[in-house]
Design a protein around this motif. Structure first.
Motif, PDB file in Angstrom:
ATOM      1  N   PHE A  40      39.389  54.434  56.498  1.00 17.55           N
ATOM      2  CA  PHE A  40      38.795  53.146  56.136  1.00 17.55           C
ATOM      3  C   PHE A  40      39.828  52.245  55.452  1.00 17.55           C
ATOM      4  O   PHE A  40      39.923  51.047  55.761  1.00 17.55           O
ATOM      5  N   ALA A  41      40.617  52.806  54.535  1.00 17.17           N
ATOM      6  CA  ALA A  41      41.625  52.013  53.824  1.00 17.17           C
ATOM      7  C   ALA A  41      42.648  51.424  54.789  1.00 17.17           C
ATOM      8  O   ALA A  41      43.057  50.272  54.655  1.00 17.17           O
ATOM      9  N   LEU A  42      43.057  52.205  55.762  1.00 22.23           N
ATOM     10  CA  LEU A  42      44.023  51.708  56.742  1.00 22.23           C
ATOM     11  C   LEU A  42      43.424  50.596  57.606  1.00 22.23           C
ATOM     12  O   LEU A  42      44.111  49.639  57.966  1.00 22.23           O
ATOM     13  N   LYS A  43      42.153  50.700  57.923  1.00 22.52           N
ATOM     14  CA  LYS A  43      41.511  49.698  58.767  1.00 22.52           C
ATOM     15  C   LYS A  43      41.403  48.342  58.067  1.00 22.52           C
ATOM     16  O   LYS A  43      41.459  47.298  58.720  1.00 22.52           O
ATOM     17  N   ALA A  74      41.499  47.691  40.013  1.00 20.46           N
ATOM     18  CA  ALA A  74      42.027  46.739  40.991  1.00 20.46           C
ATOM     19  C   ALA A  74      43.458  46.335  40.692  1.00 20.46           C
ATOM     20  O   ALA A  74      44.151  45.821  41.559  1.00 20.46           O
ATOM     21  N   GLY A  75      43.909  46.556  39.474  1.00 22.74           N
ATOM     22  CA  GLY A  75      45.284  46.253  39.124  1.00 22.74           C
ATOM     23  C   GLY A  75      45.590  44.763  39.112  1.00 22.74           C
ATOM     24  O   GLY A  75      44.703  43.907  39.229  1.00 22.74           O
ATOM     25  N   LEU A 109      38.055  46.181  51.063  1.00 20.48           N
ATOM     26  CA  LEU A 109      38.058  47.570  50.579  1.00 20.48           C
ATOM     27  C   LEU A 109      36.945  47.783  49.566  1.00 20.48           C
ATOM     28  O   LEU A 109      36.176  48.748  49.664  1.00 20.48           O
ATOM     29  N   LEU A 110      36.849  46.890  48.587  1.00 14.09           N
ATOM     30  CA  LEU A 110      35.851  47.032  47.533  1.00 14.09           C
ATOM     31  C   LEU A 110      34.442  46.981  48.094  1.00 14.09           C
ATOM     32  O   LEU A 110      33.544  47.692  47.620  1.00 14.09           O
ATOM     33  N   ALA A 111      34.230  46.154  49.118  1.00 11.69           N
ATOM     34  CA  ALA A 111      32.894  46.004  49.698  1.00 11.69           C
ATOM     35  C   ALA A 111      32.416  47.273  50.388  1.00 11.69           C
ATOM     36  O   ALA A 111      31.204  47.490  50.533  1.00 11.69           O
ATOM     37  N   THR A 122      51.776  41.241  46.374  1.00 13.47           N
ATOM     38  CA  THR A 122      51.543  42.688  46.301  1.00 13.47           C
ATOM     39  C   THR A 122      50.420  42.975  45.318  1.00 13.47           C
ATOM     40  O   THR A 122      50.375  42.398  44.229  1.00 13.47           O
ATOM     41  N   ARG A 123      49.536  43.856  45.711  1.00 11.32           N
ATOM     42  CA  ARG A 123      48.429  44.235  44.829  1.00 11.32           C
ATOM     43  C   ARG A 123      48.143  45.721  44.995  1.00 11.32           C
ATOM     44  O   ARG A 123      48.054  46.225  46.117  1.00 11.32           O
ATOM     45  N   LYS A 124      47.988  46.408  43.857  1.00 10.64           N
ATOM     46  CA  LYS A 124      47.702  47.841  43.884  1.00 10.64           C
ATOM     47  C   LYS A 124      46.270  48.098  43.444  1.00 10.64           C
ATOM     48  O   LYS A 124      45.745  47.421  42.563  1.00 10.64           O
ATOM     49  N   VAL A 125      45.668  49.096  44.068  1.00 14.16           N
ATOM     50  CA  VAL A 125      44.305  49.496  43.741  1.00 14.16           C
ATOM     51  C   VAL A 125      44.280  51.009  43.585  1.00 14.16           C
ATOM     52  O   VAL A 125      44.820  51.738  44.421  1.00 14.16           O
TER      53      VAL A 125
END
Length: 240
Positions: free
Chosen positions: A130-133, A86-87, A70-72, A111-114
């Motif tokens: 994009f996030a779903l992919k 990034a949490g 996601l970040l990339a 679990t990680r939240k952004v």
């Protein structure tokens, strides 16, 4: 920006005003209200990545890999590092119930939240896809905002004050009197919410897996933000 004034007038003291001191001389109590509506121009999106693996390190690595993807790709949506949170990551035993209704451990859940601040609302639909992919399990919330919120709040308050003066003066004149000095400003409220079309309730877009609820895909730009302000004012009343 569209401004719309509301014109209610309080002729007698409300419960809130009754709890405060009022002048002994002739007076009038006025409630001025106004709303300002505008379209949002940015959004804060909260994403959640979650996975279950046999080992805790495997679960962590899986989530980290998804977040890194996601970040990339965020540069495609004009998102810089300052607009990303990034949490923290949480890794805990994944519990389930067996056939005897006993709770047993079944691997580990990571679990990680952004949180991403999207400054170009026109890119929202593409960003969600994009996030779903890249593996987002849930898009928890999309908060629609205005970069000029403070300006709209002040505009609503200014309109509410003007409304109080206008209505107080009009009513006093109808009774062959005029407004005197301001005795007190009892309260003022400024708030905002966003909604869809004529719906005045706060709305949220929730996404789970690849399914988007609340509104069909591609209709994220119909929302509006409403800024409301109200002020209660006590004026001295002067007979002409």
């Amino acid at each position: 920006m569209m401004l719309k004034s509301l014109l209610p007038l309080v002729l007698c003291t409300s419960s809130a005003i009754a709890a405060t001191n009022l002048p002994d001389n002739r007076h009038i109590v006025v409630k001025g209200e106004a709303v300002v509506r505008t379209a949002p121009d940015r959004a804060d999106i909260t994403l959640e990545f979650e996975t279950v693996k046999a080992e805790s390190v495997q679960a962590k690595q899986q989530v980290d890999e998804q977040v890194n993807k996601l970040l990339a790709g965020l540069n495609k949506f004009s998102v810089d590092e300052k607009s990303i949170s990034a949490g923290r990551i949480f890794v805990e035993p994944n519990m389930r119930y067996d056939e005897n209704d006993n709770q047993v451990k079944d691997g580990f859940r990571a679990t990680r939240k952004v949180k991403v601040s999207l400054k170009q609302l026109s890119l929202l639909d593409g960003f969600l896809n994009f996030a779903l992919k890249v593996g987002v399990n849930q898009i928890e919330q999309i908060q629609l905002l205005s970069s000029k919120a403070s300006d709209y709040e002040q505009a609503a308050l200014d309109k509410a004050v003007a409304n109080a003066k206008q209505q107080g003066s009009s009513l006093a004149s109808a009774f062959e009197a005029k407004l005197g000095r301001v005795y007190s400003i009892q309260s003022q409220e400024v708030g905002s919410h966003f909604g869809y079309g004529s719906n005045t309730n706060i709305e949220r877009i929730m996404v789970t897996g690849s399914r988007i609820n609340t509104v069909p895909e591609g209709k994220y730009l119909q929302e509006s933000i409403t800024f409301r302000a109200s002020v209660n004012v006590v004026f001295d009343l002067v007979l002409e």
